[in-house]
Design an enzyme around this catalytic site. Sequence first.
Site, PDB file in Angstrom:
ATOM      1  N   TYR A  67       0.736  -1.159  -0.301  1.00  0.00           N
ATOM      2  CA  TYR A  67       0.028   0.163   0.049  1.00  0.00           C
ATOM      3  C   TYR A  67       0.850   1.200   0.072  1.00  0.00           C
ATOM      4  CZ  TYR A  67      -4.404  -2.204   0.082  1.00  0.00           C
ATOM      5  OH  TYR A  67      -5.409  -3.007  -0.093  1.00  0.00           O
ATOM      6  N   ARG A  70       2.030   1.789  -3.429  1.00  0.00           N
ATOM      7  CA  ARG A  70       0.861   2.113  -4.319  1.00  0.00           C
ATOM      8  C   ARG A  70       0.359   3.562  -4.186  1.00  0.00           C
ATOM      9  NH1 ARG A  70      -3.154   0.985  -7.653  1.00  0.00           N
ATOM     10  NH2 ARG A  70      -5.253   1.316  -6.956  1.00  0.00           N
ATOM     11  N   GLN A 101     -16.157   5.886  -5.663  1.00  0.00           N
ATOM     12  CA  GLN A 101     -15.802   4.299  -5.009  1.00  0.00           C
ATOM     13  C   GLN A 101     -14.218   4.400  -5.157  1.00  0.00           C
ATOM     14  OE1 GLN A 101     -18.538   1.146  -6.883  1.00  0.00           O
ATOM     15  NE2 GLN A 101     -18.794   2.868  -8.013  1.00  0.00           N
ATOM     16  N   ASN A 102     -13.680   5.564  -5.311  1.00  0.00           N
ATOM     17  CA  ASN A 102     -12.278   5.424  -5.733  1.00  0.00           C
ATOM     18  C   ASN A 102     -11.593   5.954  -4.301  1.00  0.00           C
ATOM     19  OD1 ASN A 102     -12.474   4.689  -8.297  1.00  0.00           O
ATOM     20  ND2 ASN A 102     -12.660   6.694  -9.124  1.00  0.00           N
ATOM     21  N   ASP A 104      -8.399   7.121  -4.585  1.00  0.00           N
ATOM     22  CA  ASP A 104      -6.975   7.667  -4.988  1.00  0.00           C
ATOM     23  C   ASP A 104      -6.917   9.250  -4.610  1.00  0.00           C
ATOM     24  OD1 ASP A 104      -8.706   8.936  -6.873  1.00  0.00           O
ATOM     25  OD2 ASP A 104      -8.402   7.281  -8.335  1.00  0.00           O
ATOM     26  N   HIS A 119     -15.330   3.935  -0.269  1.00  0.00           N
ATOM     27  CA  HIS A 119     -14.383   2.677  -0.105  1.00  0.00           C
ATOM     28  C   HIS A 119     -13.070   3.481   0.633  1.00  0.00           C
ATOM     29  CE1 HIS A 119     -16.476   0.533  -3.560  1.00  0.00           C
ATOM     30  NE2 HIS A 119     -17.078   0.365  -2.267  1.00  0.00           N
ATOM     31  N   CYS A 127      -6.127   2.318  12.785  1.00  0.00           N
ATOM     32  CA  CYS A 127      -5.782   1.101  13.334  1.00  0.00           C
ATOM     33  C   CYS A 127      -6.838  -0.059  13.266  1.00  0.00           C
ATOM     34  CB  CYS A 127      -5.518   1.280  14.597  1.00  0.00           C
ATOM     35  SG  CYS A 127      -6.602   1.374  15.805  1.00  0.00           S
ATOM     36  N   CYS A 147      -0.717   1.940  16.795  1.00  0.00           N
ATOM     37  CA  CYS A 147      -1.627   2.819  17.151  1.00  0.00           C
ATOM     38  C   CYS A 147      -1.342   3.518  18.484  1.00  0.00           C
ATOM     39  CB  CYS A 147      -3.094   2.375  17.393  1.00  0.00           C
ATOM     40  SG  CYS A 147      -4.044   3.565  17.813  1.00  0.00           S
ATOM     41  N   CYS A 150      -4.216   2.486  20.964  1.00  0.00           N
ATOM     42  CA  CYS A 150      -4.496   1.224  21.596  1.00  0.00           C
ATOM     43  C   CYS A 150      -3.274   0.121  21.541  1.00  0.00           C
ATOM     44  CB  CYS A 150      -5.808   0.926  20.943  1.00  0.00           C
ATOM     45  SG  CYS A 150      -5.683   0.323  19.338  1.00  0.00           S
TER      46      CYS A 150
END
Length: 247
Positions: A67, A70, A101-102, A104, A119, A127, A147, A150
């Site tokens: 991620y 990306r 729904q993106n 980006d 999304h 977290c 986190c 927690c």
Amino acid sequence: MIFDALLLDRLRSANNVVFFTGAGASIESGIPTFRGGKDSFWVDFDVETFATLDGFLNNPKQVWQWYAQRRLQIQGLQPNLGHQVMARWQAKASKVTVITQNIDNLHQRAGSQAVLELHGNIAQYKCVRHHPVTTSVDLTVSEPPLCPQCGTLIRPNVVWFHEALPASTLNLAEIASFESDVFVSIGCSMDVQPAASLPYLASQCGAYVLQINPESTDLDEYAHCNLRGKSGEVMPKLWEAVWGECL
Ligand code: OAD
């Protein structure tokens, strides 16, 4: 491109416009769509590992790094003309809402203000217990940080498979769809629920529904108008036809 007179009239007179976008709205910025074709995002993508909570918990380092990479790739891409037209529309109607729904962030970077991200957003973090992370996250670290509240793993704030959409965002999206005069669906396959129900909700509540997509979808027969073409090509032409101004 010749546009239907009723379409132009409805767009000119609309006080409340919703733009509803899917992966097709970002493809001209260089981000692949999810479904269809050899360049689809799902090709070479292990959904169970990279798009489920279990996948993350079992492979935190690998998923974190995927991620982070990306996100950096997306940061290097630019909003396209379709995003720019949607942002400019804010000056033309009393209320313009972008429901996407993106993940980006390209709508915000183009200047859209009211963006409802169904999304999530790849540039945000929470977290695994859903505490939002407000401080910036160092993308160069090779493992997910913990986190501060927690102590659980920090993950990207995107919706993975088997997870619910953010309830308050979905609720706002339903209200915006319900209240819209014109609802424009752009680059959505209409395969993913509950997002795909929004144009039908808008239509049932009296909105004029326009779909922009090079391919046909299940929405074709319900939309008042279908424009077959790419977002980055159709949207600037539509802008010129509606407002008589070049982009
Ligand atoms: P899809 O990848 O399912 O569909 C993309 C749509 O964009 C297709 O209908 C294409 O015909 C269309 N398209 C392709 N190029 C286009 C262009 N230049 N302009 C306009 N349209 C174009 O993407 P979505 O419908 O967004 O969810 O998929 C929804 C969700 O599927 C994603 O948000 C993701 C995935 O599961 C999550 O990650 C939770």
